[in-house]
Scaffold this motif. Structure first.
Motif, short mmCIF file in Angstrom:
data_model
loop_
_atom_site.label_atom_id
_atom_site.label_comp_id
_atom_site.label_asym_id
_atom_site.label_seq_id
_atom_site.Cartn_x
_atom_site.Cartn_y
_atom_site.Cartn_z
N LEU A 34 20.11 -8.98 45.69
CA LEU A 34 21.40 -8.46 45.26
C LEU A 34 21.77 -7.22 46.07
CD1 LEU A 34 23.59 -8.43 42.74
CD2 LEU A 34 22.23 -6.42 42.18
N ILE A 35 20.86 -6.27 46.17
CA ILE A 35 21.14 -5.02 46.88
C ILE A 35 21.40 -5.28 48.36
CG2 ILE A 35 20.11 -2.83 47.61
CD1 ILE A 35 18.71 -2.87 44.76
N ARG A 36 20.61 -6.13 48.98
CA ARG A 36 20.82 -6.43 50.40
C ARG A 36 22.13 -7.18 50.63
NH1 ARG A 36 14.46 -7.58 51.24
NH2 ARG A 36 13.93 -5.40 51.74
N ALA A 37 22.57 -7.97 49.66
CA ALA A 37 23.86 -8.65 49.79
C ALA A 37 25.01 -7.65 49.68
CB ALA A 37 24.00 -9.74 48.73
N LEU A 38 24.80 -6.57 48.93
CA LEU A 38 25.84 -5.55 48.78
C LEU A 38 25.83 -4.52 49.91
CD1 LEU A 38 25.65 -4.78 44.96
CD2 LEU A 38 27.56 -5.84 46.18
N THR A 39 24.70 -4.39 50.60
CA THR A 39 24.57 -3.37 51.65
C THR A 39 24.38 -4.06 53.00
OG1 THR A 39 22.18 -3.15 51.19
CG2 THR A 39 23.67 -1.64 50.04
N THR A 40 23.15 -4.11 53.47
CA THR A 40 22.82 -4.80 54.73
C THR A 40 21.57 -5.64 54.53
OG1 THR A 40 21.43 -2.99 55.54
CG2 THR A 40 23.77 -2.90 56.11
N PRO A 41 21.40 -6.71 55.29
CA PRO A 41 20.24 -7.59 55.12
C PRO A 41 18.89 -6.90 55.33
CG PRO A 41 21.90 -8.67 56.44
CD PRO A 41 22.34 -7.25 56.26
N ALA B 111 18.51 -16.58 46.15
CA ALA B 111 19.87 -17.14 46.19
C ALA B 111 20.69 -16.69 44.98
CB ALA B 111 19.82 -18.66 46.25
N LEU B 112 20.07 -16.63 43.82
CA LEU B 112 20.78 -16.16 42.63
C LEU B 112 21.19 -14.70 42.79
CD1 LEU B 112 21.87 -16.49 39.76
CD2 LEU B 112 19.54 -16.00 38.92
N GLY B 113 20.29 -13.86 43.30
CA GLY B 113 20.62 -12.45 43.53
C GLY B 113 21.79 -12.29 44.50
N ARG B 114 21.78 -13.06 45.58
CA ARG B 114 22.87 -12.98 46.56
C ARG B 114 24.18 -13.49 45.97
NH1 ARG B 114 21.80 -16.49 50.30
NH2 ARG B 114 19.70 -17.07 49.69
N ALA B 115 24.11 -14.48 45.10
CA ALA B 115 25.33 -15.03 44.48
C ALA B 115 25.94 -14.07 43.47
CB ALA B 115 25.01 -16.37 43.81
N LEU B 116 25.12 -13.27 42.81
CA LEU B 116 25.62 -12.32 41.82
C LEU B 116 26.34 -11.14 42.48
CD1 LEU B 116 22.60 -12.27 39.37
CD2 LEU B 116 24.89 -13.16 38.88
N ALA B 117 25.92 -10.77 43.68
CA ALA B 117 26.46 -9.57 44.34
C ALA B 117 27.98 -9.56 44.44
CB ALA B 117 25.82 -9.39 45.71
N PRO B 118 28.63 -10.59 44.95
CA PRO B 118 30.09 -10.52 45.08
C PRO B 118 30.83 -10.62 43.74
CG PRO B 118 29.31 -12.64 45.86
CD PRO B 118 28.10 -11.80 45.57
N GLU C 30 25.00 2.75 48.75
CA GLU C 30 26.42 2.66 49.08
C GLU C 30 26.69 1.23 49.54
OE1 GLU C 30 29.11 4.56 48.71
OE2 GLU C 30 27.77 5.91 47.62
N GLY C 31 27.09 0.41 48.62
CA GLY C 31 27.39 -0.97 48.95
C GLY C 31 28.72 -1.06 49.68
N ARG C 32 28.96 -2.20 50.28
CA ARG C 32 30.25 -2.44 50.96
C ARG C 32 31.35 -2.51 49.92
NH1 ARG C 32 28.06 -7.53 53.96
NH2 ARG C 32 25.96 -6.77 53.69
N GLY C 33 31.99 -1.36 49.68
CA GLY C 33 33.09 -1.31 48.72
C GLY C 33 32.67 -1.07 47.29
N LEU C 34 31.36 -1.07 46.98
CA LEU C 34 30.92 -0.88 45.62
C LEU C 34 29.59 -0.12 45.59
CD1 LEU C 34 31.47 -1.61 42.58
CD2 LEU C 34 29.93 -3.54 42.94
N PRO C 35 29.62 1.15 45.19
CA PRO C 35 28.35 1.87 45.03
C PRO C 35 27.53 1.22 43.91
CG PRO C 35 30.21 3.39 45.01
CD PRO C 35 30.77 2.00 44.93
N LEU C 36 26.21 1.19 44.11
CA LEU C 36 25.32 0.58 43.12
C LEU C 36 24.19 1.55 42.80
CD1 LEU C 36 24.48 -2.07 41.57
CD2 LEU C 36 22.94 -2.48 43.49
N ALA C 37 23.90 1.70 41.53
CA ALA C 37 22.74 2.48 41.07
C ALA C 37 21.75 1.50 40.45
CB ALA C 37 23.17 3.52 40.06
N HIS C 38 20.51 1.55 40.94
CA HIS C 38 19.44 0.68 40.46
C HIS C 38 18.51 1.50 39.57
CE1 HIS C 38 15.85 -2.14 41.67
NE2 HIS C 38 16.16 -2.24 40.40
N PHE C 39 18.56 1.24 38.27
CA PHE C 39 17.78 1.98 37.28
C PHE C 39 16.55 1.20 36.87
CE2 PHE C 39 22.04 3.60 36.83
CZ PHE C 39 21.88 4.95 36.57
N ASP C 40 15.41 1.88 36.74
CA ASP C 40 14.21 1.31 36.15
C ASP C 40 13.90 2.18 34.93
OD1 ASP C 40 11.53 0.78 35.36
OD2 ASP C 40 11.10 -0.02 37.35
#
Length: 174
Positions: A72-79, A40-47, A95-105
């Motif tokens: 977070l990533i699924r909230a920005l892209t697709t479930p 829930a925290l990850g999904r809330a941070l996405a928008p 390629e998020g909905r309106g916001l590209p995201l790069a996930h770095f490790d």
């Protein structure tokens, strides 16, 4: 060792996290009683994430970083987005909905410059970044970021959020 978490109320008895609303002014620390609360925290941070901003995710293995990142990533892209760990590739692009995201490790990096060699600057110019193991940047963190520190706490987790730059004063509800 010093207890950096202080006295936080445990909420393990509740089956689900009750709605929480907060303004990110200074550091906020609280319990995440289960995986659903971390999700829930990850999904809330996405928008709340914007162009040029970063989420810096720290904590030991098993503390819930992958759960939060996937949510977070699924909230920005697709479930049903496939979200592999970037441990071996160092970075995954979405390629998020309106916001590209790069996930770095950054775990395997030995020099902070390597993060910029693999595209951290470009990721922030074009979109946003989720950075795991941000301590590898040794003080060269993006100025507009939310530091997220996670720790194990019995069957649950504890999280500490520290806003910087554009994240100061932002509202969060989950």
């Amino acid at each position: 060792p010093e207890d950096v978490w202080g006295a936080l109320p445990a909420r393990r008895s509740a089956p689900a996290l009750h709605a929480r609303r907060m303004r990110l002014d200074g550091t906020q620390a609280f319990a995440l009683p289960d995986e659903a609360a971390t999700d829930a925290l990850g999904r809330a941070l996405a928008p709340r994430l914007g162009r040029g901003e970063a989420l810096c995710l720290a904590g030991p293995l098993g503390a819930g970083k992958s759960t939060l990142a996937r949510a977070l990533i699924r909230a920005l892209t697709t479930p049903d987005e496939d979200v592999p760990s970037p441990t071996f590739t160092l970075v995954q692009f979405y390629e998020g909905r309106g916001l590209p995201l790069a996930h770095f490790d950054l775990y395997r990096l030995t020099d902070p410059d390597e993060a910029y060699e693999i595209g951290l600057d470009e990721a922030l110019e074009d979109g946003a970044a989720l950075i795991e193991w941000p301590q590898r940047l040794e003080g060269r963190l993006p100025p507009d970021r939310l530091d997220i520190e996670m720790a194990l706490d019995g069957a649950g987790r504890r999280v500490r959020l520290t806003p910087h730059g554009a994240w100061e004063g932002r509202e969060l509800e989950f």
